[in-house]
Every structure is written in structure tokens, then in C-alpha cells.
Motif scaffolding. Sequence first.
Motif, PDB file in Angstrom:
ATOM      1  N   VAL A  33      -1.054  13.706 -10.391  1.00 24.44           N
ATOM      2  CA  VAL A  33      -2.218  14.510  -9.983  1.00 24.44           C
ATOM      3  C   VAL A  33      -1.433  15.096  -8.675  1.00 24.44           C
ATOM      4  O   VAL A  33      -0.762  15.172  -7.686  1.00 24.44           O
ATOM      5  CB  VAL A  33      -2.958  13.986  -9.345  1.00 24.44           C
ATOM      6  CG1 VAL A  33      -4.601  15.272  -8.424  1.00 24.44           C
ATOM      7  CG2 VAL A  33      -3.679  12.882 -10.836  1.00 24.44           C
ATOM      8  N   SER A  35      -2.984  18.879  -6.399  1.00 24.19           N
ATOM      9  CA  SER A  35      -3.604  18.919  -6.039  1.00 24.19           C
ATOM     10  C   SER A  35      -3.479  20.311  -5.210  1.00 24.19           C
ATOM     11  O   SER A  35      -2.656  20.435  -4.718  1.00 24.19           O
ATOM     12  CB  SER A  35      -4.644  18.829  -5.127  1.00 24.19           C
ATOM     13  OG  SER A  35      -6.288  19.307  -5.173  1.00 24.19           O
ATOM     14  N   TRP A  43      -0.794   9.179 -10.895  1.00 23.14           N
ATOM     15  CA  TRP A  43      -2.066   8.926 -11.976  1.00 23.14           C
ATOM     16  C   TRP A  43      -1.899   7.375 -12.929  1.00 23.14           C
ATOM     17  O   TRP A  43      -0.787   8.069 -13.914  1.00 23.14           O
ATOM     18  CB  TRP A  43      -1.939  10.305 -12.654  1.00 23.14           C
ATOM     19  CG  TRP A  43      -3.883  10.357 -13.317  1.00 23.14           C
ATOM     20  CD1 TRP A  43      -4.797   9.757 -12.780  1.00 23.14           C
ATOM     21  CD2 TRP A  43      -3.884  11.099 -14.156  1.00 23.14           C
ATOM     22  NE1 TRP A  43      -5.832  10.731 -13.206  1.00 23.14           N
ATOM     23  CE2 TRP A  43      -4.988  11.480 -14.567  1.00 23.14           C
ATOM     24  CE3 TRP A  43      -3.083  12.075 -15.395  1.00 23.14           C
ATOM     25  CZ2 TRP A  43      -5.910  11.813 -15.217  1.00 23.14           C
ATOM     26  CZ3 TRP A  43      -3.529  12.379 -16.571  1.00 23.14           C
ATOM     27  CH2 TRP A  43      -4.963  12.881 -16.545  1.00 23.14           C
ATOM     28  N   HIS A  55     -10.305   8.232 -15.627  1.00 22.74           N
ATOM     29  CA  HIS A  55      -9.665   8.976 -15.633  1.00 22.74           C
ATOM     30  C   HIS A  55      -9.431  10.174 -15.017  1.00 22.74           C
ATOM     31  O   HIS A  55      -8.695  10.659 -13.624  1.00 22.74           O
ATOM     32  CB  HIS A  55      -8.262   9.004 -16.480  1.00 22.74           C
ATOM     33  CG  HIS A  55      -6.829   7.439 -16.706  1.00 22.74           C
ATOM     34  ND1 HIS A  55      -7.296   6.926 -17.495  1.00 22.74           N
ATOM     35  CD2 HIS A  55      -6.644   7.047 -15.377  1.00 22.74           C
ATOM     36  CE1 HIS A  55      -7.160   5.776 -17.409  1.00 22.74           C
ATOM     37  NE2 HIS A  55      -5.924   5.766 -16.775  1.00 22.74           N
ATOM     38  N   PHE A  56     -10.469  11.189 -15.911  1.00 26.84           N
ATOM     39  CA  PHE A  56     -10.473  12.148 -14.947  1.00 26.84           C
ATOM     40  C   PHE A  56     -11.829  12.084 -13.926  1.00 26.84           C
ATOM     41  O   PHE A  56     -11.961  13.636 -13.519  1.00 26.84           O
ATOM     42  CB  PHE A  56     -11.464  12.905 -16.834  1.00 26.84           C
ATOM     43  CG  PHE A  56     -10.340  13.137 -17.777  1.00 26.84           C
ATOM     44  CD1 PHE A  56      -9.518  14.363 -17.566  1.00 26.84           C
ATOM     45  CD2 PHE A  56     -10.031  12.544 -18.989  1.00 26.84           C
ATOM     46  CE1 PHE A  56      -8.604  14.313 -18.125  1.00 26.84           C
ATOM     47  CE2 PHE A  56      -8.880  12.190 -20.370  1.00 26.84           C
ATOM     48  CZ  PHE A  56      -8.224  13.358 -19.923  1.00 26.84           C
ATOM     49  N   GLN A  58     -11.997  10.623 -11.924  1.00 24.32           N
ATOM     50  CA  GLN A  58     -10.959  10.412 -10.020  1.00 24.32           C
ATOM     51  C   GLN A  58     -10.762  12.181  -9.717  1.00 24.32           C
ATOM     52  O   GLN A  58     -10.276  12.652  -8.886  1.00 24.32           O
ATOM     53  CB  GLN A  58      -9.978   9.324 -10.037  1.00 24.32           C
ATOM     54  CG  GLN A  58      -9.264   9.901 -11.262  1.00 24.32           C
ATOM     55  CD  GLN A  58      -8.402   9.157 -10.860  1.00 24.32           C
ATOM     56  OE1 GLN A  58      -6.930   8.942  -9.889  1.00 24.32           O
ATOM     57  NE2 GLN A  58      -7.835   7.963 -12.066  1.00 24.32           N
ATOM     58  N   LEU A  59     -10.373  12.893 -10.786  1.00 22.02           N
ATOM     59  CA  LEU A  59     -10.081  14.390 -10.450  1.00 22.02           C
ATOM     60  C   LEU A  59     -10.927  14.982  -9.701  1.00 22.02           C
ATOM     61  O   LEU A  59     -10.578  16.093  -8.867  1.00 22.02           O
ATOM     62  CB  LEU A  59      -9.321  14.901 -11.519  1.00 22.02           C
ATOM     63  CG  LEU A  59      -8.833  14.114 -12.208  1.00 22.02           C
ATOM     64  CD1 LEU A  59      -8.228  14.740 -13.381  1.00 22.02           C
ATOM     65  CD2 LEU A  59      -7.334  13.696 -12.174  1.00 22.02           C
ATOM     66  N   VAL A  67     -10.162  22.280 -13.845  1.00 23.12           N
ATOM     67  CA  VAL A  67      -8.566  21.270 -13.793  1.00 23.12           C
ATOM     68  C   VAL A  67      -7.477  21.029 -15.006  1.00 23.12           C
ATOM     69  O   VAL A  67      -7.963  21.963 -16.183  1.00 23.12           O
ATOM     70  CB  VAL A  67      -9.360  19.573 -14.038  1.00 23.12           C
ATOM     71  CG1 VAL A  67      -8.482  18.442 -14.927  1.00 23.12           C
ATOM     72  CG2 VAL A  67      -9.878  18.824 -12.859  1.00 23.12           C
ATOM     73  N   VAL A 116      -6.400  21.579  -9.939  1.00 24.85           N
ATOM     74  CA  VAL A 116      -6.091  20.451 -10.100  1.00 24.85           C
ATOM     75  C   VAL A 116      -4.640  20.103 -10.875  1.00 24.85           C
ATOM     76  O   VAL A 116      -5.704  20.377 -11.771  1.00 24.85           O
ATOM     77  CB  VAL A 116      -6.968  19.018  -9.514  1.00 24.85           C
ATOM     78  CG1 VAL A 116      -6.578  17.702  -9.636  1.00 24.85           C
ATOM     79  CG2 VAL A 116      -7.548  18.947  -9.012  1.00 24.85           C
ATOM     80  N   ALA A 118      -3.475  17.553 -13.604  1.00 26.55           N
ATOM     81  CA  ALA A 118      -3.453  15.888 -14.426  1.00 26.55           C
ATOM     82  C   ALA A 118      -1.903  16.286 -15.124  1.00 26.55           C
ATOM     83  O   ALA A 118      -2.603  16.385 -16.370  1.00 26.55           O
ATOM     84  CB  ALA A 118      -4.913  15.227 -14.791  1.00 26.55           C
TER      85      ALA A 118
END
Length: 127
Positions: A33, A35, A43, A55-56, A58-59, A67, A116, A118
Motif C-alpha cells: 500500500v 499513500s 499489504w 483488506h480494503f 484498512q485502506l 483508492v 492510496v 493498493a
Amino acid sequence: MKFQPDRIDTLSIQAHGPGWVMVGGQRYDSSIVVSASGRLQAWDCRRHAELTAQHFDQLAADAPEVVLFGSGQRLRFVPPSLLRGLIERGIGVETMDTMAAARTYNILAGEGRRVVAALLIEAADAA
């Protein structure tokens, strides 16, 4: 008239290729990840099939506008239910292959956007 800064004052993805990206002079061969706020972390996902809503979720920590999900070497979407947490927070989500996500991240971060990326980087046997 000049519209672009001479350098980006945030993390940028310096290079990429099949199965890797380079950030801050360091090559990463597993999912990360990145940012515009300066966060760079692993990740914890090795395969597209292993992705979960967590997983998503936490973004959202950096309160991004958008994102960018880099889905690996080819474009693969995830079920909308996995993205629900981001969407409910009003965070946009764009899916593209990992190399396109890396390039798009650099453009948006260079514009000062809260972005961000990912980036799913799968092991050769996982694709």
C-alpha cells in the motif's frame, strides 16, 4: 507557462515491471500500500482470490479521496461487497492492473490528491 512541479513531495512509484514495483529506491516483490500521505506498508494479500473486505477497509486509514486497486498483471474486479466499507465512507475506488495503478497513483499524488494505491503483486504461481 509551467503547471507541474519539478519534483513530487510525496512517495512516488519509481519503476515497475511484471511482479514488482520500486518505491523509495526499494524493490517490492509482494503486495504493498502506497499513500500520498507518506504511508508505505506491506499489504497482506498474496492472491486475488484471498482478498477480503478487511483488506480494503484498512485502506481508509489515510482518509483518501480515491483508492486505486492494482489487481495484478491483468485487470480483475472484486465483488462490490468487498468495497462496501470504502464506498460507504464516500471514498472512490478505481480498479486497474497494477502497472496502470502505479502510473495513475504518481499522476494523482503529483497533483496533491489524497490517493492510496493498493498494489496486488502475486507470486508467479498465484496468477
